[in-house]
Design a protein around this motif. Structure first.
Motif, PDB file in Angstrom:
ATOM      1  N   SER A 249      -1.612  -8.228 -14.586  1.00 18.89           N
ATOM      2  CA  SER A 249      -0.451  -7.881 -15.398  1.00 18.89           C
ATOM      3  C   SER A 249      -0.264  -6.371 -15.418  1.00 18.89           C
ATOM      4  CB  SER A 249      -0.619  -8.393 -16.834  1.00 18.89           C
ATOM      5  OG  SER A 249      -1.519  -7.567 -17.554  1.00 18.89           O
ATOM      6  N   GLU A 250       0.872  -5.964 -15.949  1.00 20.41           N
ATOM      7  CA  GLU A 250       1.163  -4.534 -16.114  1.00 20.41           C
ATOM      8  C   GLU A 250       0.982  -4.105 -17.572  1.00 20.41           C
ATOM      9  OE1 GLU A 250       1.752  -2.545 -13.587  1.00 20.41           O
ATOM     10  OE2 GLU A 250       1.590  -4.262 -12.231  1.00 20.41           O
ATOM     11  N   LYS A 251       0.346  -4.943 -18.376  1.00 22.74           N
ATOM     12  CA  LYS A 251       0.134  -4.599 -19.774  1.00 22.74           C
ATOM     13  C   LYS A 251      -0.682  -3.318 -19.903  1.00 22.74           C
ATOM     14  CE  LYS A 251       0.119  -9.346 -21.652  1.00 22.74           C
ATOM     15  NZ  LYS A 251       1.206  -9.183 -22.627  1.00 22.74           N
ATOM     16  N   SER A 252      -0.363  -2.525 -20.908  1.00 29.39           N
ATOM     17  CA  SER A 252      -1.139  -1.316 -21.161  1.00 29.39           C
ATOM     18  C   SER A 252      -2.518  -1.698 -21.694  1.00 29.39           C
ATOM     19  CB  SER A 252      -0.421  -0.436 -22.184  1.00 29.39           C
ATOM     20  OG  SER A 252      -0.412  -1.060 -23.461  1.00 29.39           O
ATOM     21  N   SER A 281      -9.778   1.329 -16.700  1.00 32.62           N
ATOM     22  CA  SER A 281      -8.788   1.948 -15.807  1.00 32.62           C
ATOM     23  C   SER A 281      -9.282   1.967 -14.374  1.00 32.62           C
ATOM     24  CB  SER A 281      -8.466   3.365 -16.276  1.00 32.62           C
ATOM     25  OG  SER A 281      -7.893   3.354 -17.561  1.00 32.62           O
ATOM     26  N   ARG A 284      -9.100  -1.541 -12.915  1.00 31.75           N
ATOM     27  CA  ARG A 284      -7.725  -1.900 -12.562  1.00 31.75           C
ATOM     28  C   ARG A 284      -7.327  -1.249 -11.237  1.00 31.75           C
ATOM     29  NH1 ARG A 284      -2.924  -1.489 -16.890  1.00 31.75           N
ATOM     30  NH2 ARG A 284      -3.042  -3.783 -16.857  1.00 31.75           N
ATOM     31  N   ASN A 285      -7.622   0.029 -11.069  1.00 27.83           N
ATOM     32  CA  ASN A 285      -7.252   0.729  -9.829  1.00 27.83           C
ATOM     33  C   ASN A 285      -7.974   0.151  -8.620  1.00 27.83           C
ATOM     34  OD1 ASN A 285      -5.548   2.483 -11.216  1.00 27.83           O
ATOM     35  ND2 ASN A 285      -7.156   4.002 -11.566  1.00 27.83           N
ATOM     36  N   LYS A 288      -6.324  -3.670  -7.867  1.00 27.09           N
ATOM     37  CA  LYS A 288      -4.899  -3.914  -7.784  1.00 27.09           C
ATOM     38  C   LYS A 288      -4.576  -4.621  -6.472  1.00 27.09           C
ATOM     39  CE  LYS A 288      -2.403  -2.680 -11.311  1.00 27.09           C
ATOM     40  NZ  LYS A 288      -1.499  -3.623 -11.957  1.00 27.09           N
TER      41      LYS A 288
END
Length: 288
Positions: A249-252, A281, A284-285, A288
């Protein structure tokens, strides 16, 4: 926040009546925050008089307005202001199992209990309204201003008529099935409570309340079912949910923390790094 306790302890904000230890509230919602995490250790029936609110449980949402009534089972949920929100006036009836059982037994011979649908595990259930049901709950409203004008026997009669009309409505068989279940010897399974509510930041004692158990009984039943402690299981479930949201997802990070039951950023970051050896973070990177 326990919404039942909030209502009960603030009669100056939430107009209320009581009937044999059942709490009934009629009020204009004072909510200012965009979204609130709430939980209830009681079943509640909700009738919107005017305006609306959004209720979210997990990935599903319901708009509470005057078109339908809603049954909220014991559990946690998010209450959100809609973008076009106006004042929300609502009647909420908190009902305990023992009292529901008494009413249900009184009506049993008049209810069609054969061929009922399977009880839905969803915490939030909407039900149909008709003119009879509306007349019943609207007839209660004037007495919140002058409760001394209504003897308990009359009030209880009005309330029973409301419950009866909800249960005999042909489109409300799912509500009848649920009431039929909880007024028997049914005990809500631990897995049903936990799988539906682990994403909310609740204490172990609050999970126990939702499951209708003492804290000690809850811990015993939990460990018997899952083979581990509630704390360890919650940590595992929440961190896995957060991991999936990070890569799908793109959720913060803030939204993920809120939607996975973590206390704050530092709490989440520490647990995540202890588990995966990288920060959220960085994870996530990398994925992706």
């Amino acid at each position: 926040m326990n919404i039942y306790e909030i209502h009960k302890s603030n009669p100056d904000i939430f107009n209320q009546l009581s009937l044999k230890d059942q709490l009934f509230c009629y009020y204009e919602c004072p909510q200012k925050e965009k979204i609130l995490q709430l939980y209830s250790n009681h079943n509640q029936l909700t009738f919107t008089i005017s305006g609306k609110r959004i209720i979210k449980h997990g990935d599903k949402k319901w708009i509470l307005n005057d078109c339908q009534g809603f049954l909220l089972k014991r559990g946690a949920f998010h209450q959100e202001l809609p973008d076009d929100f106006t004042d929300w006036k609502v009647l909420v009836l908190y009902l305990k199992d023992n009292y529901l059982k008494k009413i249900f037994d009184e009506f049993r011979t008049y209810l069609k209990l054969n061929n009922l649908p399977k009880v839905n595990v969803e915490m939030i259930q909407q039900f149909m309204l008709n003119d009879q049901i509306r007349i019943c709950y609207e007839s209660l409203l004037p007495y919140f201003e002058n409760p001394q004008l209504l003897p308990d026997t009359i009030f209880e009669g009005k309330f029973k008529e409301l419950i009866f009309n909800i249960l005999v409505h042909p489109d409300n068989k799912h509500i009848l099935a649920y009431i039929n279940q909880i007024t028997g010897d049914y005990v809500t399974p631990i897995w049903e409570v936990m799988e539906a509510n682990y994403i909310y930041n609740l204490k172990i004692s609050e999970f126990a309340e939702i499951s209708n158990r003492s804290t000690s009984t809850f811990r015993r039943d939990f460990e018997k079912h899952y083979g581990t402690t509630p704390g360890k299981w919650l940590k595992m479930k929440r961190i896995e949910k957060a991991r999936m949201l990070l890569i799908s997802s793109e959720k913060s990070i803030g939204d993920i923390i809120f939607n996975c039951g973590f206390e704050n950023v530092s709490h989440f970051s520490r647990i995540f790094k202890d588990t995966f050896n990288v920060s959220p973070s960085e994870y996530r990177n990398q994925n992706k």
